[in-house]
Design a protein around this motif. Structure first.
Motif, PDB file in Angstrom:
ATOM      1  N   HIS A  20       0.861  -1.183   0.000  1.00 28.76           N
ATOM      2  CA  HIS A  20       0.000   0.000   0.000  1.00 28.76           C
ATOM      3  C   HIS A  20       0.897   1.233   0.000  1.00 28.76           C
ATOM      4  O   HIS A  20       2.017   1.188   0.521  1.00 28.76           O
ATOM      5  CB  HIS A  20      -0.901   0.001   1.240  1.00 28.76           C
ATOM      6  CG  HIS A  20      -2.086   0.905   1.134  1.00 28.76           C
ATOM      7  ND1 HIS A  20      -3.201   0.601   0.387  1.00 28.76           N
ATOM      8  CD2 HIS A  20      -2.334   2.133   1.670  1.00 28.76           C
ATOM      9  CE1 HIS A  20      -4.089   1.578   0.481  1.00 28.76           C
ATOM     10  NE2 HIS A  20      -3.583   2.525   1.247  1.00 28.76           N
ATOM     11  N   HIS A  73       0.956   5.593   0.650  1.00 32.05           N
ATOM     12  CA  HIS A  73       0.297   6.811   1.125  1.00 32.05           C
ATOM     13  C   HIS A  73       1.165   8.018   0.780  1.00 32.05           C
ATOM     14  O   HIS A  73       2.391   7.966   0.927  1.00 32.05           O
ATOM     15  CB  HIS A  73       0.120   6.789   2.647  1.00 32.05           C
ATOM     16  CG  HIS A  73      -1.029   5.954   3.114  1.00 32.05           C
ATOM     17  ND1 HIS A  73      -2.332   6.380   3.072  1.00 32.05           N
ATOM     18  CD2 HIS A  73      -1.061   4.713   3.641  1.00 32.05           C
ATOM     19  CE1 HIS A  73      -3.125   5.430   3.558  1.00 32.05           C
ATOM     20  NE2 HIS A  73      -2.371   4.408   3.908  1.00 32.05           N
ATOM     21  N   VAL A 105       3.007   8.606  11.144  1.00 27.37           N
ATOM     22  CA  VAL A 105       2.601   7.269  10.705  1.00 27.37           C
ATOM     23  C   VAL A 105       2.683   6.291  11.874  1.00 27.37           C
ATOM     24  O   VAL A 105       3.470   6.464  12.800  1.00 27.37           O
ATOM     25  CB  VAL A 105       3.478   6.751   9.539  1.00 27.37           C
ATOM     26  CG1 VAL A 105       3.439   7.699   8.362  1.00 27.37           C
ATOM     27  CG2 VAL A 105       4.914   6.522   9.987  1.00 27.37           C
ATOM     28  N   SER A 106       1.844   5.287  11.834  1.00 29.36           N
ATOM     29  CA  SER A 106       1.836   4.124  12.718  1.00 29.36           C
ATOM     30  C   SER A 106       1.527   4.481  14.171  1.00 29.36           C
ATOM     31  O   SER A 106       1.283   5.639  14.522  1.00 29.36           O
ATOM     32  CB  SER A 106       3.153   3.346  12.617  1.00 29.36           C
ATOM     33  OG  SER A 106       3.011   2.057  13.189  1.00 29.36           O
ATOM     34  N   THR A 116       3.600   0.685   2.738  1.00 26.28           N
ATOM     35  CA  THR A 116       3.341  -0.340   3.752  1.00 26.28           C
ATOM     36  C   THR A 116       3.803  -1.696   3.231  1.00 26.28           C
ATOM     37  O   THR A 116       3.435  -2.108   2.124  1.00 26.28           O
ATOM     38  CB  THR A 116       1.846  -0.400   4.085  1.00 26.28           C
ATOM     39  OG1 THR A 116       1.431   0.884   4.564  1.00 26.28           O
ATOM     40  CG2 THR A 116       1.571  -1.443   5.158  1.00 26.28           C
ATOM     41  N   PRO A 162       3.798  -5.771   3.962  1.00 26.47           N
ATOM     42  CA  PRO A 162       2.983  -6.726   4.725  1.00 26.47           C
ATOM     43  C   PRO A 162       3.803  -7.761   5.496  1.00 26.47           C
ATOM     44  O   PRO A 162       3.689  -8.972   5.290  1.00 26.47           O
ATOM     45  CB  PRO A 162       2.113  -7.371   3.645  1.00 26.47           C
ATOM     46  CG  PRO A 162       2.938  -7.294   2.412  1.00 26.47           C
ATOM     47  CD  PRO A 162       3.704  -6.012   2.508  1.00 26.47           C
ATOM     48  N   GLY A 215       5.291  -8.009   9.801  1.00 23.25           N
ATOM     49  CA  GLY A 215       5.329  -7.322  11.081  1.00 23.25           C
ATOM     50  C   GLY A 215       6.006  -8.159  12.140  1.00 23.25           C
ATOM     51  O   GLY A 215       6.666  -9.153  11.836  1.00 23.25           O
ATOM     52  N   GLN A 249      12.973   2.154   7.317  1.00 20.56           N
ATOM     53  CA  GLN A 249      11.723   1.830   7.991  1.00 20.56           C
ATOM     54  C   GLN A 249      11.392   2.979   8.940  1.00 20.56           C
ATOM     55  O   GLN A 249      12.265   3.471   9.662  1.00 20.56           O
ATOM     56  CB  GLN A 249      11.868   0.510   8.763  1.00 20.56           C
ATOM     57  CG  GLN A 249      10.580  -0.007   9.383  1.00 20.56           C
ATOM     58  CD  GLN A 249      10.314   0.590  10.747  1.00 20.56           C
ATOM     59  OE1 GLN A 249      11.214   0.719  11.562  1.00 20.56           O
ATOM     60  NE2 GLN A 249       9.068   0.975  10.991  1.00 20.56           N
ATOM     61  N   CYS A 261       4.321  -2.803  13.329  1.00 17.90           N
ATOM     62  CA  CYS A 261       3.040  -3.351  13.787  1.00 17.90           C
ATOM     63  C   CYS A 261       3.088  -4.883  13.762  1.00 17.90           C
ATOM     64  O   CYS A 261       4.066  -5.475  13.318  1.00 17.90           O
ATOM     65  CB  CYS A 261       1.905  -2.860  12.894  1.00 17.90           C
ATOM     66  SG  CYS A 261       1.862  -1.069  12.659  1.00 17.90           S
ATOM     67  N   TYR A 267       2.480  -5.402   9.781  1.00 16.26           N
ATOM     68  CA  TYR A 267       3.002  -4.458   8.787  1.00 16.26           C
ATOM     69  C   TYR A 267       4.153  -3.642   9.366  1.00 16.26           C
ATOM     70  O   TYR A 267       4.272  -3.466  10.575  1.00 16.26           O
ATOM     71  CB  TYR A 267       1.912  -3.456   8.348  1.00 16.26           C
ATOM     72  CG  TYR A 267       0.636  -4.070   7.864  1.00 16.26           C
ATOM     73  CD1 TYR A 267       0.535  -4.572   6.566  1.00 16.26           C
ATOM     74  CD2 TYR A 267      -0.484  -4.138   8.692  1.00 16.26           C
ATOM     75  CE1 TYR A 267      -0.652  -5.129   6.113  1.00 16.26           C
ATOM     76  CE2 TYR A 267      -1.674  -4.699   8.248  1.00 16.26           C
ATOM     77  CZ  TYR A 267      -1.750  -5.199   6.956  1.00 16.26           C
ATOM     78  OH  TYR A 267      -2.920  -5.757   6.516  1.00 16.26           O
ATOM     79  N   ILE A 315       6.323   0.162   7.849  1.00 19.33           N
ATOM     80  CA  ILE A 315       6.218   1.240   6.866  1.00 19.33           C
ATOM     81  C   ILE A 315       7.610   1.735   6.503  1.00 19.33           C
ATOM     82  O   ILE A 315       8.495   1.823   7.364  1.00 19.33           O
ATOM     83  CB  ILE A 315       5.353   2.394   7.427  1.00 19.33           C
ATOM     84  CG1 ILE A 315       3.941   1.873   7.730  1.00 19.33           C
ATOM     85  CG2 ILE A 315       5.285   3.565   6.449  1.00 19.33           C
ATOM     86  CD1 ILE A 315       3.091   2.846   8.526  1.00 19.33           C
TER      87      ILE A 315
END
Length: 425
Positions: A302, A304, A312-313, A328, A330, A332, A356, A361, A364, A366
């Protein structure tokens, strides 16, 4: 036992008589395509690189008389069944694991040629399995010796290795009980002492003649001399750091020539040099040319575009200092990307590198791709987290960002991340 089959192991399933036959290779390919379309995250395992790393270590160590690659903890996250088969194909005569259950899995998978050594404690519930599966236990106590002796049939013999505690104080027979152990072996015929071993607590200091390793090795040599009446074949004390360090220092040659000198390569076989290792010079590390056998990959899931001042996050730990493009990935902390590395790590796409950002998460993390060409700012673009690809970050780098060691980086890659084995049959 493992709760489910790995994708590659499904190739061994055969239709039961009377059940409609299916095209398994086609189904496996279909499943793989679906898995890629769902998330696109994989741990690619290069078995040829792993075999090559082991060969380099053996050659560097002067072809020792005992080599026992360690494939415990699912082969440090690389897949114990696949790695075990590759090492069996390579002609290895010994493999090492921690748990009896791990050894049983290997036997059930058809890994029957090598002797499998288990380095865990032995309980009444495991002795029958050890004997039935022809596993070689590494014994750390007189109690365990008695347990095994009582379980072995009168007409049979079970080879064992005796572990001596020379200073690690984790497992091993206290050296002041060694005389009683010799008396035990002399007083029965069901167990034979095939090997003697110990574990170095500070193998990285093996080049220091005043260091802890040499205190342990001196005790171990005394133990080895003491048990010679039992005719043991092997003595082994050296993990990757110890083995490589021993042969990197010319003044240690008498130790490398020690009768029965054996190695138990682990992390080096998987392509990493221990982070705290001070036994090798940079030129020696480069000449070894160990290659990371695991490459952790994913894709941009993804994208943004955020304005300067936006965060973020979780916890808003990272705030954009300019208008930015973030992506993002996928993966984590449930997959092995440690939360403690939040805001520190980097990933790559070929020659491009991205940091990063924000808190990692569960599913995920970012990255900031603001400076990447617009043509590369797209969903589905392959990303390398760490591994053997040119320009990629290493597992050791990720270990540093996470304040840990590469062992933990590898073993943390969870079962949620499918393994892809190279080369594929």
């Amino acid at each position: 036992m493992k709760p489910c089959l790995k994708l590659e192991e499904m190739e061994e399933i055969r239709p039961v008589k009377g059940v409609l036959s299916v095209n398994l290779p086609l189904i496996l390919k279909w499943i793989e395509v679906i898995m890629q379309s769902l998330r696109g995250s994989f741990a690619e395992i290069d078995l040829e690189a792993l075999q090559s790393n082991l060969s380099k270590i053996i050659q560097f160590c002067g072809t020792p008389g005992f080599v026992c690659p360690m494939i415990k903890a699912n082969a440090y996250g690389h897949g114990d069944l696949q790695v075990g088969r590759a090492l069996q194909d390579q002609g290895l005569q010994h493999l090492g694991v921690a748990l009896v259950e791990e050894a049983l899995d290997l036997r059930a998978a058809g890994i029957t040629d090598p002797n499998i050594l288990t380095f865990s404690t032995i309980g009444p519930q495991s002795v029958k399995s050890i004997i039935d599966a022809s596993i070689t236990p590494v014994v750390s106590s007189l109690v365990d010796l008695e347990l095994l002796k009582d379980a072995v049939p009168v007409s049979s013999k079970l080879p064992v290795h005796l572990k001596i505690d020379t200073g690690m104080h984790r497992m091993g027979l206290p050296i002041d009980q060694l005389e009683r152990a010799v008396e035990f072996f002399n007083g029965q015929t069901r167990l034979t002492l095939e090997g003697l071993c110990t574990h170095l607590s500070d193998a990285e200091d093996i080049g220091n003649l005043e260091g802890e390793s040499f205190k342990q090795l001196n005790l171990f040599r005394r133990a080895w001399d003491f048990v010679q009446s039992l005719n043991p074949k092997f003595a082994h004390a050296y993990n990757s750091s110890g083995a490589l360090g021993l042969h990197a220092h010319k003044h240690l040659e008498e130790w490398s020539a020690f009768t029965g000198f054996g190695i138990r390569p682990g992390i080096g076989m998987y392509g990493a040099v221990p982070e705290s290792d001070s036994t090798l010079t940079q030129s020696q590390i480069e000449s070894l040319n160990l290659v990371g056998a695991m490459t952790l990959t994913s894709v941009i899931g993804h994208i943004h575009t955020i304005e300067s001042g936006e965060s973020v996050s979780y916890g808003s730990k990272w705030t954009a200092q300019r208008d930015s493009v973030v992506a993002t990935i996928p993966l984590g902390y449930a997959d092995g990307i440690h939360r403690v590395s939040s805001g520190k790590g980097f990933v790559t796409h070929k020659e491009l590198r991205a940091q990063q950002v924000g808190t990692v998460c569960m599913d995920y993390f970012i990255i900031d791709i603001t400076d990447w060409p617009v043509s590369k700012q797209k969903v589905g673009l392959p990303i390398t987290i760490f591994g053997g690809r040119p320009g990629a970050c290493s597992a050791s780098e990720w270990a540093g960002w996470g304040n840990t060691i590469s062992y933990e980086v590898f073993t943390s890659v969870s079962s949620r991340v499918p393994r892809k084995y190279l080369p594929r049959s």
